[in-house]
Enzyme design. Structure first.
Site, PDB file in Angstrom:
ATOM      1  N   GLY A  15      49.939  25.497  31.355  1.00  0.00           N
ATOM      2  CA  GLY A  15      50.083  25.405  32.811  1.00  0.00           C
ATOM      3  C   GLY A  15      49.454  24.144  33.356  1.00  0.00           C
ATOM      4  N   LEU A  26      32.307  37.955  32.502  1.00  0.00           N
ATOM      5  CA  LEU A  26      33.101  38.618  33.535  1.00  0.00           C
ATOM      6  C   LEU A  26      34.159  37.671  34.071  1.00  0.00           C
ATOM      7  CD1 LEU A  26      30.059  40.090  35.538  1.00  0.00           C
ATOM      8  CD2 LEU A  26      31.358  41.200  33.703  1.00  0.00           C
ATOM      9  N   ARG A  27      35.406  38.014  33.840  1.00  0.00           N
ATOM     10  CA  ARG A  27      36.474  37.196  34.417  1.00  0.00           C
ATOM     11  C   ARG A  27      36.672  37.607  35.860  1.00  0.00           C
ATOM     12  NH1 ARG A  27      40.964  39.196  30.608  1.00  0.00           N
ATOM     13  NH2 ARG A  27      39.597  40.958  30.927  1.00  0.00           N
ATOM     14  N   GLU A  28      36.689  36.659  36.762  1.00  0.00           N
ATOM     15  CA  GLU A  28      36.963  36.999  38.150  1.00  0.00           C
ATOM     16  C   GLU A  28      38.341  37.634  38.218  1.00  0.00           C
ATOM     17  OE1 GLU A  28      36.193  33.718  40.826  1.00  0.00           O
ATOM     18  OE2 GLU A  28      34.292  33.351  39.825  1.00  0.00           O
ATOM     19  N   THR A  48      24.675  31.463  33.796  1.00  0.00           N
ATOM     20  CA  THR A  48      24.949  30.639  32.620  1.00  0.00           C
ATOM     21  C   THR A  48      24.043  29.414  32.648  1.00  0.00           C
ATOM     22  OG1 THR A  48      27.195  31.406  32.634  1.00  0.00           O
ATOM     23  CG2 THR A  48      26.745  29.428  31.346  1.00  0.00           C
ATOM     24  N   VAL A  74      28.873  36.958  40.315  1.00  0.00           N
ATOM     25  CA  VAL A  74      28.319  37.612  39.127  1.00  0.00           C
ATOM     26  C   VAL A  74      27.267  38.665  39.506  1.00  0.00           C
ATOM     27  CG1 VAL A  74      26.916  37.217  37.065  1.00  0.00           C
ATOM     28  CG2 VAL A  74      28.832  35.710  37.578  1.00  0.00           C
ATOM     29  N   ASN A 132      32.780  30.043  26.260  1.00  0.00           N
ATOM     30  CA  ASN A 132      33.613  29.442  27.305  1.00  0.00           C
ATOM     31  C   ASN A 132      34.222  28.122  26.832  1.00  0.00           C
ATOM     32  OD1 ASN A 132      33.421  31.495  29.088  1.00  0.00           O
ATOM     33  ND2 ASN A 132      32.097  30.469  30.558  1.00  0.00           N
ATOM     34  N   CYS A 179      33.334  28.391  36.147  1.00  0.00           N
ATOM     35  CA  CYS A 179      32.692  28.514  34.838  1.00  0.00           C
ATOM     36  C   CYS A 179      33.158  27.473  33.842  1.00  0.00           C
ATOM     37  CB  CYS A 179      32.880  29.924  34.305  1.00  0.00           C
ATOM     38  SG  CYS A 179      31.798  31.076  35.166  1.00  0.00           S
ATOM     39  N   LYS A 220      48.081  30.237  27.352  1.00  0.00           N
ATOM     40  CA  LYS A 220      49.076  30.096  28.411  1.00  0.00           C
ATOM     41  C   LYS A 220      49.020  28.661  28.922  1.00  0.00           C
ATOM     42  CE  LYS A 220      52.030  32.113  31.146  1.00  0.00           C
ATOM     43  NZ  LYS A 220      53.265  32.564  30.517  1.00  0.00           N
TER      44      LYS A 220
HETATM   45  C1  UDX Z   1      26.433  32.072  39.085  1.00  0.00           C
HETATM   46  C2  UDX Z   1      26.265  30.891  38.132  1.00  0.00           C
HETATM   47  O1  UDX Z   1      26.662  29.717  38.782  1.00  0.00           O
HETATM   48  C3  UDX Z   1      27.042  31.042  36.890  1.00  0.00           C
HETATM   49  O2  UDX Z   1      26.798  29.983  36.025  1.00  0.00           O
HETATM   50  C4  UDX Z   1      26.633  32.253  36.227  1.00  0.00           C
HETATM   51  O3  UDX Z   1      27.402  32.488  35.109  1.00  0.00           O
HETATM   52  C5  UDX Z   1      26.587  33.404  37.163  1.00  0.00           C
HETATM   53  O4  UDX Z   1      25.957  33.132  38.396  1.00  0.00           O
HETATM   54  P1  UDX Z   1      28.336  32.968  40.753  1.00  0.00           P
HETATM   55  O5  UDX Z   1      27.853  34.357  40.839  1.00  0.00           O
HETATM   56  O6  UDX Z   1      29.810  32.723  40.711  1.00  0.00           O
HETATM   57  O7  UDX Z   1      27.791  32.216  39.438  1.00  0.00           O
HETATM   58  O8  UDX Z   1      27.650  32.094  41.893  1.00  0.00           O
HETATM   59  P2  UDX Z   1      27.625  32.381  43.473  1.00  0.00           P
HETATM   60  O9  UDX Z   1      28.789  33.238  43.874  1.00  0.00           O
HETATM   61  O10 UDX Z   1      27.419  31.055  44.114  1.00  0.00           O
HETATM   62  O11 UDX Z   1      26.318  33.285  43.638  1.00  0.00           O
HETATM   63  C6  UDX Z   1      25.029  32.841  43.586  1.00  0.00           C
HETATM   64  C7  UDX Z   1      24.230  33.530  44.689  1.00  0.00           C
HETATM   65  O12 UDX Z   1      22.854  33.226  44.532  1.00  0.00           O
HETATM   66  C8  UDX Z   1      24.633  33.105  46.090  1.00  0.00           C
HETATM   67  O13 UDX Z   1      24.950  34.253  46.861  1.00  0.00           O
HETATM   68  C9  UDX Z   1      23.386  32.404  46.629  1.00  0.00           C
HETATM   69  O14 UDX Z   1      23.209  32.596  48.023  1.00  0.00           O
HETATM   70  C10 UDX Z   1      22.300  33.049  45.817  1.00  0.00           C
HETATM   71  N1  UDX Z   1      21.039  32.273  45.702  1.00  0.00           N
HETATM   72  C11 UDX Z   1      21.079  30.991  45.265  1.00  0.00           C
HETATM   73  C12 UDX Z   1      19.836  32.876  45.996  1.00  0.00           C
HETATM   74  O15 UDX Z   1      19.796  34.031  46.403  1.00  0.00           O
HETATM   75  N2  UDX Z   1      18.693  32.160  45.844  1.00  0.00           N
HETATM   76  C13 UDX Z   1      18.683  30.876  45.428  1.00  0.00           C
HETATM   77  O16 UDX Z   1      17.621  30.280  45.308  1.00  0.00           O
HETATM   78  C14 UDX Z   1      19.916  30.264  45.123  1.00  0.00           C
HETATM   79  C1  UDX Z   2      35.548  32.817  32.638  1.00  0.00           C
HETATM   80  C2  UDX Z   2      35.337  33.551  31.302  1.00  0.00           C
HETATM   81  O1  UDX Z   2      36.626  33.950  30.786  1.00  0.00           O
HETATM   82  C3  UDX Z   2      34.439  34.761  31.488  1.00  0.00           C
HETATM   83  O2  UDX Z   2      34.176  35.357  30.236  1.00  0.00           O
HETATM   84  C4  UDX Z   2      33.114  34.370  32.169  1.00  0.00           C
HETATM   85  O3  UDX Z   2      32.318  33.608  31.290  1.00  0.00           O
HETATM   86  C5  UDX Z   2      33.379  33.582  33.441  1.00  0.00           C
HETATM   87  O4  UDX Z   2      34.262  32.479  33.174  1.00  0.00           O
HETATM   88  P1  UDX Z   2      37.020  33.112  34.820  1.00  0.00           P
HETATM   89  O5  UDX Z   2      36.656  31.678  35.092  1.00  0.00           O
HETATM   90  O6  UDX Z   2      36.817  34.108  35.903  1.00  0.00           O
HETATM   91  O7  UDX Z   2      36.250  33.659  33.536  1.00  0.00           O
HETATM   92  O8  UDX Z   2      38.578  33.157  34.461  1.00  0.00           O
HETATM   93  P2  UDX Z   2      39.454  33.025  33.142  1.00  0.00           P
HETATM   94  O9  UDX Z   2      40.374  34.186  33.116  1.00  0.00           O
HETATM   95  O10 UDX Z   2      38.648  32.762  31.951  1.00  0.00           O
HETATM   96  O11 UDX Z   2      40.324  31.728  33.470  1.00  0.00           O
HETATM   97  C6  UDX Z   2      39.740  30.450  33.652  1.00  0.00           C
HETATM   98  C7  UDX Z   2      40.801  29.428  33.975  1.00  0.00           C
HETATM   99  O12 UDX Z   2      41.652  29.187  32.854  1.00  0.00           O
HETATM  100  C8  UDX Z   2      41.731  29.802  35.116  1.00  0.00           C
HETATM  101  O13 UDX Z   2      41.983  28.668  35.918  1.00  0.00           O
HETATM  102  C9  UDX Z   2      42.995  30.260  34.424  1.00  0.00           C
HETATM  103  O14 UDX Z   2      44.133  30.114  35.213  1.00  0.00           O
HETATM  104  C10 UDX Z   2      43.022  29.322  33.236  1.00  0.00           C
HETATM  105  N1  UDX Z   2      43.766  29.842  32.071  1.00  0.00           N
HETATM  106  C11 UDX Z   2      43.346  30.978  31.429  1.00  0.00           C
HETATM  107  C12 UDX Z   2      44.877  29.144  31.583  1.00  0.00           C
HETATM  108  O15 UDX Z   2      45.272  28.099  32.136  1.00  0.00           O
HETATM  109  N2  UDX Z   2      45.518  29.611  30.466  1.00  0.00           N
HETATM  110  C13 UDX Z   2      45.117  30.736  29.815  1.00  0.00           C
HETATM  111  O16 UDX Z   2      45.744  31.094  28.805  1.00  0.00           O
HETATM  112  C14 UDX Z   2      43.982  31.440  30.306  1.00  0.00           C
END
Ligand code: UDX
Ligand code: UDX
Length: 432
Positions: free
Chosen positions: A253, A153-155, A122, A12, A208, A260, A251
């Site tokens: 599956g 943001l969807r990955e 989050t 993120v 979510n 998330c 969808k």
């Molecule tokens: C995170 C949250 O888990 C999610 O709930 C939120 O929506 C977005 O931020 P994400 O970006 O996927 O999600 O997490 P991650 O890829 O693990 O990135 C977090 C980063 O923070 C890591 O690079 C970690 O090294 C860093 N971090 C963590 C710090 O720099 N300082 C800290 O104290 C803890």
């Molecule tokens: C999610 C939220 O969509 C996004 O807004 C942000 O809050 C981060 O979390 P992400 O987890 O990256 O994004 O992927 P998303 O496209 O939402 O899919 C989540 C999971 O649900 C995946 O495992 C996907 O395969 C599954 N999925 C999605 C289904 O099984 N069926 C569907 O119709 C849609």
């Protein structure tokens, strides 16, 4: 142009920082993972996210983005600081907010002038109040505001989601904070939802949770379809055309994964209990999602008869296509359940294999889908990577021990697969 600091350069934080830099702001990304910072400073991107490398490269060239592990100067020189550290789940389902607390304290110690601190990670409702209090307890005579700006943001399509959002939600408690965030997002010309901090926090968890509910709903419908020989894809189409329902996230599956949905649902449920208003619908949504993986394993067993000694080619490992993220990937539980029954797994994923290796033991990793399928008793498709649609399925059929496809994503065309002579099975699609 604003000076922005991003604390936490993960999936993120890095996307957020890169996109703000792309919009012309001066961004510094801070992370306490030195290896990550070293990579970023060497021009490498630690995650797979389509388009991210390009905008980071351009922003670096224009000197709009820098990377550091030193939080002090980053905070001191910024107008807005985004907290993007991870908020992992605890054993009881609650969110572990210790990183958010530590970072809030570090920010407070380094505030030298007015600054807006924004929670983007989050977090459960009322975290904003905690962040505010923590900063207040450690700051010295400097004004500040706290705001909430949840990410959607969807990955796999995070850049697109950032630059062309459906809406930007900001939770604020002062006109000054609102103005700063409105200015920052102005170039996107997005629909803004401006509210108080607690409502913004709830918008994220509720969004979510709602999306995940749709998925568990359709997966339950799929089981009914299986029971009677109906087609869930047609059912979803027929439902989704009603604008009150909507076609997306219907969808069927193997269930949802990723960092998330599973953790946000658990955290929202946990919070509702703590508040004395248990949101038990979410408990069922999570339960359906857990059993959906077992449902798929049972399908594999039904089709393959005896599992012991069988070889299964896993196509995909990541929790969904277009990402290398293995966090809460359904493939993990599915593979472990199959291995327990004596199945050998030959796996291929276009991006996630390096991240899968430390998580999944005893799996043979193949260099491509064709190698994974060689001599296998079935192909189990568990991630919706587009390239799997474009495979030479004729060639795959020849190399398989028996021509069985178990499509866990309802991703391939049943008609085409049947035409090629496959014994094709999917979720809730018995009608073929
Ligand atoms: C995170 C949250 O888990 C999610 O709930 C939120 O929506 C977005 O931020 P994400 O970006 O996927 O999600 O997490 P991650 O890829 O693990 O990135 C977090 C980063 O923070 C890591 O690079 C970690 O090294 C860093 N971090 C963590 C710090 O720099 N300082 C800290 O104290 C803890
Ligand atoms: C999610 C939220 O969509 C996004 O807004 C942000 O809050 C981060 O979390 P992400 O987890 O990256 O994004 O992927 P998303 O496209 O939402 O899919 C989540 C999971 O649900 C995946 O495992 C996907 O395969 C599954 N999925 C999605 C289904 O099984 N069926 C569907 O119709 C849609």
């Amino acid at each position: 142009m604003q000076k922005v600091a991003i604390i936490g350069a993960g999936y993120v934080g890095l996307v957020t920082g890169a996109c703000f830099a792309h919009l012309g702001n001066k961004v510094v990304c801070v992370d306490n993972d030195l290896k990550k910072i070293k990579m970023l400073n060497a021009g490498k991107i630690p995650i797979y996210e389509p388009g991210l490398d390009r905008i980071v490269r351009q922003a670096r060239k224009k000197k709009k983005i820098t990377f550091t592990s030193n939080i002090g100067p980053a905070v001191q020189n910024s107008d807005i600081v985004f907290i993007c550290v991870n908020t992992p789940p605890k054993d009881d389902g609650g969110a572990d907010l210790s990183y958010v607390e530590n970072v809030s304290r570090e920010i407070a110690k380094n505030l030298k002038r007015y600054c807006l601190i924004v929670e983007k990670s989050t977090v459960p409702v009322q975290t904003g109040e905690r962040v505010y209090q923590t900063i207040l307890d450690h700051v010295r005579g400097v004004e500040f505001d706290v705001a909430s700006n949840p990410e959607f943001l969807r990955e796999g399509s995070a850049i697109e989601d950032f630059l062309a959002p459906d809406r930007v939600v900001i939770g604020v408690s002062s006109a000054r904070a609102e103005k700063l965030l409105r200015q920052l997002y102005a170039p996107l010309k997005a629909r803004m939802v401006v509210t108080d901090i607690k409502s913004a926090e709830i918008i994220k968890h509720a969004s979510n949770s709602f999306l995940a509910t749709k998925i568990s709903f359709i997966n339950s419908v799929a089981r009914v379809c299986d029971a009677v020989g109906a087609d869930v894809e047609k059912v979803a189409e027929g439902m989704g055309l009603d604008p009150r329902i909507g076609a997306s996230f219907l969808k069927a599956g193997i269930g949802f994964g990723g960092f998330c949905f599973p953790k946000d649902l658990a955290a929202f449920l946990h919070m509702s209990h703590a508040l004395g208003v248990p949101f038990n619908l979410l408990k069922e949504v999570l339960e359906i999602n857990e059993t959906q993986k077992q449902y798929y394993v049972k399908l594999i067993e039904k089709v393959l008869w005896n599992l012991r000694g069988k070889k299964v080619a896993m196509l995909g490992l990541a929790f969904k296509g277009n990402t290398d993220d293995m966090r809460f990937a359904p493939s993990i539980d599915i593979i472990e359940a199959l291995q327990k029954e004596g199945v050998t797994i030959q796996a291929y994923d276009p991006q996630a294999m390096e991240r899968a290796k430390p998580v999944l033991r005893g799996v043979k990793y193949a260099k491509d889908a064709y190698e994974a399928c060689k001599g296998a008793d079935a192909v189990a498709l568990v991630t919706d990577w587009k390239e799997f649609k474009d495979l030479d399925w004729k060639r795959i059929k020849k190399s398989l021990h028996q021509p069985v496809i178990l499509d866990g994503r309802n991703f391939l065309s049943p008609q085409e697969m049947k035409k090629l002579g496959f014994n094709y099975h999917a979720i809730g699609r018995k009608a073929f």
